[in-house]
Scaffold this motif. Sequence first.
Motif, PDB file in Angstrom:
ATOM      1  N   TYR A   1      37.762  39.379  41.406  1.00  0.00           N
ATOM      2  CA  TYR A   1      37.951  38.370  42.521  1.00  0.00           C
ATOM      3  C   TYR A   1      39.451  37.888  42.178  1.00  0.00           C
ATOM      4  O   TYR A   1      39.879  37.475  41.019  1.00  0.00           O
ATOM      5  CB  TYR A   1      36.667  37.405  42.411  1.00  0.00           C
ATOM      6  CG  TYR A   1      35.657  37.849  43.023  1.00  0.00           C
ATOM      7  CD1 TYR A   1      34.674  38.782  42.309  1.00  0.00           C
ATOM      8  CD2 TYR A   1      35.062  37.280  44.114  1.00  0.00           C
ATOM      9  CE1 TYR A   1      33.620  39.326  42.822  1.00  0.00           C
ATOM     10  CE2 TYR A   1      33.992  37.715  44.648  1.00  0.00           C
ATOM     11  CZ  TYR A   1      33.259  38.791  44.041  1.00  0.00           C
ATOM     12  OH  TYR A   1      32.236  39.238  44.689  1.00  0.00           O
ATOM     13  N   ASP A   2      39.994  37.157  43.289  1.00  0.00           N
ATOM     14  CA  ASP A   2      41.429  36.901  42.965  1.00  0.00           C
ATOM     15  C   ASP A   2      41.792  35.656  42.422  1.00  0.00           C
ATOM     16  O   ASP A   2      42.831  35.279  42.017  1.00  0.00           O
ATOM     17  CB  ASP A   2      42.138  36.919  44.390  1.00  0.00           C
ATOM     18  CG  ASP A   2      42.410  38.504  44.881  1.00  0.00           C
ATOM     19  OD1 ASP A   2      42.636  38.573  46.051  1.00  0.00           O
ATOM     20  OD2 ASP A   2      42.314  39.341  44.109  1.00  0.00           O
ATOM     21  N   THR A   3      40.777  34.653  42.477  1.00  0.00           N
ATOM     22  CA  THR A   3      41.187  33.407  42.042  1.00  0.00           C
ATOM     23  C   THR A   3      40.865  33.181  40.468  1.00  0.00           C
ATOM     24  O   THR A   3      39.752  33.276  40.072  1.00  0.00           O
ATOM     25  CB  THR A   3      40.109  32.344  42.724  1.00  0.00           C
ATOM     26  OG1 THR A   3      39.989  32.512  44.214  1.00  0.00           O
ATOM     27  CG2 THR A   3      40.454  30.952  42.202  1.00  0.00           C
ATOM     28  N   PRO A   4      41.970  32.489  39.900  1.00  0.00           N
ATOM     29  CA  PRO A   4      41.995  32.549  38.534  1.00  0.00           C
ATOM     30  C   PRO A   4      41.477  31.253  37.931  1.00  0.00           C
ATOM     31  O   PRO A   4      41.372  30.384  38.812  1.00  0.00           O
ATOM     32  CB  PRO A   4      43.508  32.701  37.845  1.00  0.00           C
ATOM     33  CG  PRO A   4      44.251  32.105  38.867  1.00  0.00           C
ATOM     34  CD  PRO A   4      43.270  32.254  40.245  1.00  0.00           C
TER      35      PRO A   4
END
Lengths: 456, 243
Positions: A266-269
């Motif tokens: 998933y892209d959100t860090p």
Amino acid sequence: MPRQEPRIRAKNFNEVALGYTPEMAKEEASRCIQCPKRNCVTGCPVNVDIPEFIKALREGNMPEAVKALKHKNALPGICGRVCPQETQCESTCSIAKQKAPIAIGRLERFVADWERKNKAVMPPPEPLPPSNGKKVAVIGSGPAGLTAAADLAKLGYKVTIFEALHVGGGVLMYGIPEFRLPKEIVQGEVEFVKSLGVELVLDAVIGKIDTVDELLSDGYSAVFLGTGAGLPMFLNVPGENLCGIYSANEWLTRTNLMKAYLFPNYDTPLRIGKRVAVIGGGNVAMDSARCALRLGAEEVYIVYRRSEAELPARKEEVENAMEEGIIFKFLTNPTRFLDDGKGWVSGMECIEMELGEPDASGRRRPIPKKGSEFVMKVDTVVVALGTTPNPLIASTTEGLKTTNHGTVVADEVTGKTVKDRVWAGGDIVTGSATVISAMGAGKRAAADIHKFLMGQ
Amino acid sequence: MIDDKGERIPLTVADSNAKDGALTIVFMEVGKTTQQLGLLKTGDSIMSLTGPLGLPTDVEKFGTVVCVAGGFAVAPIMPIARAMKQAGNKVISILGARSKDLLFWEEELKSVSDKLIVTTDDGTYGRKGLVTEPLKELLEGSEKIDRVIAIGPSVMMKFCAKTTEPFKVKTIVSLNPIMVDGTGMCGCCRVVVGGETKFACVDGPDFDGHQVDWDLLAARQRTYLPEEKRALENWQCQHEKHS
């Protein structure tokens, strides 16, 4: 209630409480004496027909148990997990004085979970009443909005929920962690509300794309405000804007809503250091701290300015946090954050506190102890001091009255605001409180909206 | 958000058409999300788009307004320059980019400005130099400049503000911190302006350029550089495998 073992569960985001087995559920349901007093029902903010669903469960009639439970409660899988039953229905249970009260919450969860897994054997739902031709707009798809929408839909209204985020559920999705409230369950309950004919419009920020007044002149007979309390509070001390210092909202939103624990899938860090300090003592602080552990922190602290006795969090969540190895630093308050020279937090200056006379909340006031300053080495900080309502609705809705805290003024029982045809309920009125009290407010407002619109 | 595994990113609306409900958004392909966005074709869809967010730009008849666009920021500058012109201002626009192939919408910006100055860092087009040079000359000139709007990379906006400061001309910049929800609930986008903490997503994005803590903005923008690099490399690697 069987739970994942602390050392194991502190490393995964799976649900901590594993749920009753059918045998455990039947045994517990049999303890209920089906007393005529029914104090449990009045102890519940939405007055669930508790003795009825427990009786059906005891008799092995699961579809009937589901029907009885969902008669008043549209979101039982959620309530069964996050309600503080110990201060509500279970505390008013008739047998509570002599024995352990009936574990109503556990039973509610068991019934809700059974329904989710056994949809095929459930009888078809009762047909909805014919449409009465009136439209109602609900702003916010959190517990207050979902409940108001469900009740209004069952009364024949055409309901549209406007949700600012890209997914429905509000704080149920972004705030409460996966390991306490799996998001799949939340979405299942949102789908149930939609199955009643409720339209859910996502990515719609009322106050920006449309105002409440525009909705009212666009054919909506009434508007219910359920926008919650999503504005984070900060300490306002020096260094608070350093990298690595998060509001609990940001921390939880990245983790739970955006699934940062699955980065880079998933892209959100979410960057987490080794030593995390969570400032605050409520459920959100516990949730933030337990997320920190699962995200890989080596040491996680709860830093709270009062003592253990004053912690506002649910006792069960405090116990879970302590079992998982979170270190509690009581009577401690941060006064400034220190920079590592590269713009990241490297420590916090704290001062010890002592408790004086009770303040406005009734709890003993924390007073700094002169000369007790010390430095705590931390590389990540989560500020979980509480939230107030986002000012967007109030600032774009003429005629709405608000308090100094930014909450909307509304009748305690009916949720009616001072503005014509506008009701409000949940955190936007009370400030941050519980899922179930928001649901109760949604129910009462729906009833009052119905009374008003039918009387016209 | 492009899909349910995607991240939420802030983008600026450059143009809109109420009749067919169309928005024009211009973005630079920098990281994973913008590169992924760049692969979409006509007819494709994305999962989520929310707006309009933030506060609208303050447009009034100020007198003479200088609009400075750094690189692809000509996209957000366009509607502002147009609105300023429509409000009766004299609009002088400065469009700057690193080199000729990074310039676009020159004719469009010219059509809404009374005067257009184009610069490139490497001199491959227009005037060689940075946007701050013609900006300074305008301020030193005989014409009274009432307001400056500067949008572009943080460093460019910072130096535009520093250029206008001694002349005491109000300079509006459009801050671009990292964001998550964009509606004021998380505080990720916090900036310090005039010594006070503000949320760029709800209090901005426009702020007084002379009051911005530029160092803090730059530091917070760098928060996830390693993760951004990793996500991009991951995606490029996977994308090469499938293409």
